[in-house]
Design an enzyme around this catalytic site. Sequence first.
Site, short mmCIF file in Angstrom:
data_model
loop_
_atom_site.label_atom_id
_atom_site.label_comp_id
_atom_site.label_asym_id
_atom_site.label_seq_id
_atom_site.Cartn_x
_atom_site.Cartn_y
_atom_site.Cartn_z
N ARG A 95 0.89 -1.29 -0.08
CA ARG A 95 0.05 -0.14 -0.12
C ARG A 95 1.00 1.29 -0.11
O ARG A 95 1.95 1.25 0.76
CB ARG A 95 -0.77 0.07 1.38
N SER A 157 7.63 -4.86 7.31
CA SER A 157 7.40 -5.69 8.46
C SER A 157 8.15 -7.10 8.32
O SER A 157 7.49 -7.93 8.06
CB SER A 157 5.86 -5.96 8.40
N ASP A 211 5.50 -2.87 11.45
CA ASP A 211 4.05 -2.75 11.70
C ASP A 211 3.76 -2.84 13.09
O ASP A 211 2.54 -2.00 13.36
CB ASP A 211 3.02 -3.83 10.94
C1 BGC Z 1 7.89 -10.15 10.74
C2 BGC Z 1 7.58 -9.05 11.75
C3 BGC Z 1 6.21 -8.40 11.54
C4 BGC Z 1 5.22 -9.50 11.95
C5 BGC Z 1 3.63 -9.26 11.52
C6 BGC Z 1 6.66 -11.27 11.09
O1 BGC Z 1 6.74 -12.18 10.02
O2 BGC Z 1 9.14 -10.70 11.17
O3 BGC Z 1 8.51 -8.19 11.43
O4 BGC Z 1 5.97 -7.67 12.60
O5 BGC Z 1 5.30 -10.80 10.94
O6 BGC Z 1 3.59 -8.64 10.36
#
Ligand code: BGC
Length: 472
Positions: A95, A157, A211
């Site tokens: 996004r 994320s 995130d």
């Molecule tokens: C990632 C994190 C992320 C989480 C939620 C995980 O797979 O390593 O960085 O915050 O997913 O999206």
Amino acid sequence: MMVPTERALHEAIQVAPLDLPDDVKRQKIENLLAQMRLSGATARKIQKVFLSEMNKGIHQQDSSLQMENTYIPELPDGTEEGLFLALDLGGTNFRVLLLELVHGVIVREDVKKYHIDAHLRVGSGIPLFEYLAECVSDFVISEGLQDVELALGFTFSFPMIQHSLDVGILVTWTKSFNCPDVVGKDCVALLEEALERRGDTRVKVVAVLNDTTGTLLQGATQDPETAIGLILGTGSNACYLERADKVEHWEPERHGEREVIIDIEWGAFGDNGVLDFIKTDFDRQNDANSLLVSSFTFEKYISGKYLGEVVRCILVKLSKDGLLFTRETPESLLIPGNFLTDYISLIEQDTVDGGSTNAKEVLSKFNIIPDEDDLKIIQYVCEVASNRAALLVSICVATLLDHMKREEVTIAVDGSLYKHHPRLQSWMKQYISLLTPARKFKLMPTQDGSGKGAAIVAAIALRLKKRLESAK
Ligand code: BGC
């Protein structure tokens, strides 16, 4: 003898017994699923292990928890102003957002979603970042802002090592991404280089974040007690406000910061074997069927990307052992990934409502016409797997609350699994309370922290920069 609080904990985490007319069959199924059911004592043991891993991580010792410094030393204070771009990369949709903040309040929000094809999510990272830059420029041009200098907050994320607020070195991919040549590289530099190659916009990345961090910050705009950000969606993770003096990994110069957000990256909890005592045969199969084998152990127990697969592995085993479905195991159920976590939420909804409409509909996708026993068994399996996930997440949250020792903590929560599953929220509330009875906490559903939070971080980054410049 068990102390009363421990007994209450142990009893609360037990799921309702399977109710089948055939006792032998029931016993066999319960025995098979016993490995998925945790006792109160095991919950306490996990709590200890998690605390020890957190402490090791924060002290830069070997640990499966990264406890990464995000370099975000303050929460929104209502002075955030301006027009910001935000990028949100983590799932199959990417996004781009344009957000305008006035006195810390979002007064304008334009959003465009772009799909990321599977061929871009695996393989070389160059086409992936070229595509991200293409989407950014498509969006900026469609807004008529190609000649305006825009500060961008990049929600990336995935686990990163952060050298500063705007440098994020990818540690490993997770979820449905695997572009090995990006591991060890700075995702901000890769994006900026791709944008520069295009040269058709004037975008500057001022901050990179996770995130969970975005969720914490977005939560803080709604409730000042917010001190934890939690995601329970495709992946899972949490971050929290830590005392700055406790944080050893701090590369740029310090400026008297009192607090800082730490990204735990709890999806990797147990990658060093410390959680092997709860690993079941089904978890091993789930791992073997995943894109990134032997990594993100904890995430594979709890998150939306994997929970459906755990259930599928159990159903296949039961069916092969002649305990489920009268016919042969349907072909489509044998395919890894075919049983979605959303199906669990639907079937759990039946359990809540006392019906079986959703379960029948889900099973019809696999051409299965279930009998009464099948329905009860499937509901039981979904309950056992989701209950374990709720308990595991609660254990980590309770441990974190104990570690933070705050009077009161609001936990900003987002993620598809948390939103769609009908019982996770109430289980978590109950389990966290039982695991840490003295702590006051609130689970606060928080919308779109990964988008809005990115704009807030960008605004905070500019505020910090200005403050430093004026102090010179
Ligand atoms: C990632 C994190 C992320 C989480 C939620 C995980 O797979 O390593 O960085 O915050 O997913 O999206």
